[in-house]
Design an enzyme around this catalytic site. Structure first.
Site, mmCIF file in Angstrom:
data_model
loop_
_atom_site.group_PDB
_atom_site.id
_atom_site.type_symbol
_atom_site.label_atom_id
_atom_site.label_comp_id
_atom_site.label_asym_id
_atom_site.label_seq_id
_atom_site.Cartn_x
_atom_site.Cartn_y
_atom_site.Cartn_z
ATOM 1 N N ASP A 1 0.045 -6.682 4.840
ATOM 2 C CA ASP A 1 -0.698 -7.937 5.064
ATOM 3 C C ASP A 1 0.217 -9.084 5.485
ATOM 4 O OD1 ASP A 1 -2.926 -6.553 4.298
ATOM 5 O OD2 ASP A 1 -3.267 -7.630 2.417
ATOM 6 N N THR B 1 0.818 -1.220 0.000
ATOM 7 C CA THR B 1 0.000 0.000 0.000
ATOM 8 C C THR B 1 0.850 1.267 0.000
ATOM 9 O OG1 THR B 1 -1.847 -1.110 1.065
ATOM 10 C CG2 THR B 1 -1.712 1.260 1.401
HETATM 11 N N1 ASP Z 1 -2.987 -5.262 0.869
HETATM 12 C C1 ASP Z 1 -1.851 -4.425 1.123
HETATM 13 C C2 ASP Z 1 -0.583 -5.251 1.003
HETATM 14 O O1 ASP Z 1 -0.280 -5.971 1.940
HETATM 15 C C3 ASP Z 1 -1.973 -3.840 2.464
HETATM 16 C C4 ASP Z 1 -0.861 -2.929 2.871
HETATM 17 O O2 ASP Z 1 0.162 -2.819 2.289
HETATM 18 O O3 ASP Z 1 -1.082 -2.263 3.909
HETATM 19 O O4 ASP Z 1 0.070 -5.175 -0.003
#
Ligand code: ASP
Length: 327
Positions: free
Chosen positions: A90, A14
């Site tokens: 994640d 993210t």
């Molecule tokens: N879904 C994202 C990932 O893990 C969540 C994040 O980065 O906070 O790539």
């Protein structure tokens, strides 16, 4: 004063995400763009920015992380003083622990990410990156294994867990609390952890290891099938301090006679017991049947340690030794 040389490796997540044509956010930015957006970093370290991947972290593989560990070790041999790994939140609790197990030596490795996208109001990525650099540049970070920072907390890779789907404060170390904080632009450690034994990167990625959560009334049918599916080991998240329904206990013993079975807990945190409950399916019974307690490691982390211990085959003694320091 010469600033420390720090390698920034971005894998995606993210923190690198901005909206794409489809309307959702996807990993697009690289380490160089992230570093360029934070001028204060130039006062903390000499940074080399690399972007070996641009992935959402659910798509990172164990092999990807073994390659990252090899790149970090090579950078340390070439004179870098520390490394910052940037990735999706994640899977941070898993990647950080895998790097903790794989990367040898005392130089700091700090893993960070962000809970909000790069162009979201209140994006937390820049603060987290600056915090990671300050921790990596701190002499106090040496010899503590891999560290994780988000929201100005400093966690040890072996204890940190993602506890919330969205808050910037999603990361906690529920068993111990954080090691320290970033305050007034300085990494402050209030307690320390020691290094645990390292597992050589050169042996490559771990074989697949299933992680199975036991629920009320679970039967052993799925578990019984695992050795014939080719798995060399399994981690079980038992109930409470490490328990299964009575009728599952003989099935567990049968599997443990064929492949190593590690007993973790489905509770958020706390040690697996070894000597308290005497009923069928309790931890004393399961350990007598050959299961190996995971100690204080969560099921997610136990799965990674078991995988590394299995790289030269399903050797129960080797697995037992690998888990000993975590009891
Ligand atoms: N879904 C994202 C990932 O893990 C969540 C994040 O980065 O906070 O790539």
């Amino acid at each position: 004063m010469t600033l420390p040389r720090i390698l920034f490796l971005s894998l995606g997540g993210t923190i690198t995400m901005v909206p794409d044509a489809g309307g959702g956010i996807t990993p697009q930015l690289g380490a160089a763009e992230l570093v360029a957006s934070i001028p204060e970093l130039a006062r903390v370290a000499q940074i080399e920015a690399r972007s070996p991947m641009r992935l959402p972290s659910p798509s990172l593989s164990l092999e990807n992380l073994v390659n990252v560990a090899a790149e970090v070790e090579q950078a340390f041999r070439q004179g870098f003083d520390a490394a910052v790994v940037i990735q999706g939140t994640d899977t941070i609790e898993e990647s950080a622990f895998l790097l903790d197990l794989l990367v040898g030596g005392d130089k700091p490795v700090v893993v960070t990410g962000a809970m909000r996208g790069a162009d979201a109001p209140g994006a937390d990525g820049p603060a987290n990156l600056l915090a990671a650099a300050r921790i990596a540049a701190s002499p106090d970070a040496h010899g503590q294994g891999v560290l994780v920072t988000l929201n100005y907390d400093i966690h040890s890779a072996r204890f940190v867990q993602k506890m919330h789907t969205t808050h910037p404060s999603a990361f906690e170390s529920p068993l111990t609390g954080p090691l320290g904080v970033i305050a007034e632009g300085r990494a402050r450690f209030y307690t320390r952890v020691t290094r645990m034994p390292c597992h050589p990167v050169a042996l490559g990625p771990p074989p697949p290891v299933p992680l199975i959560k036991i629920a009320m009334g679970t039967q052993g049918r799925l578990l019984a099938a695992l050795p014939d599916l080719g798995y060399q080991g399994v981690v079980l998240e038992g109930l409470g301090a490490g328990h299964v329904p009575a009728e599952m206990a003989p099935v567990m013993g049968e599997i443990a006679s064929r492949i190593p079975v590690v007993l973790a807990s489905r509770c958020t945190t706390g040690p697996v017991f070894t000597s308290t409950y005497g009923y069928p399916g309790g931890e004393i019974d399961l350990i007598k049947r050959g299961l190996i307690p995971a100690g204080f490691l969560s099921g997610l982390k136990a799965r990674l340690l078991l995988g590394l211990a299995l790289r030269s085959g399903p050797d129960h003694a080797k697995v037992r030794n690998a888990f000993e320091p975590y009891q």
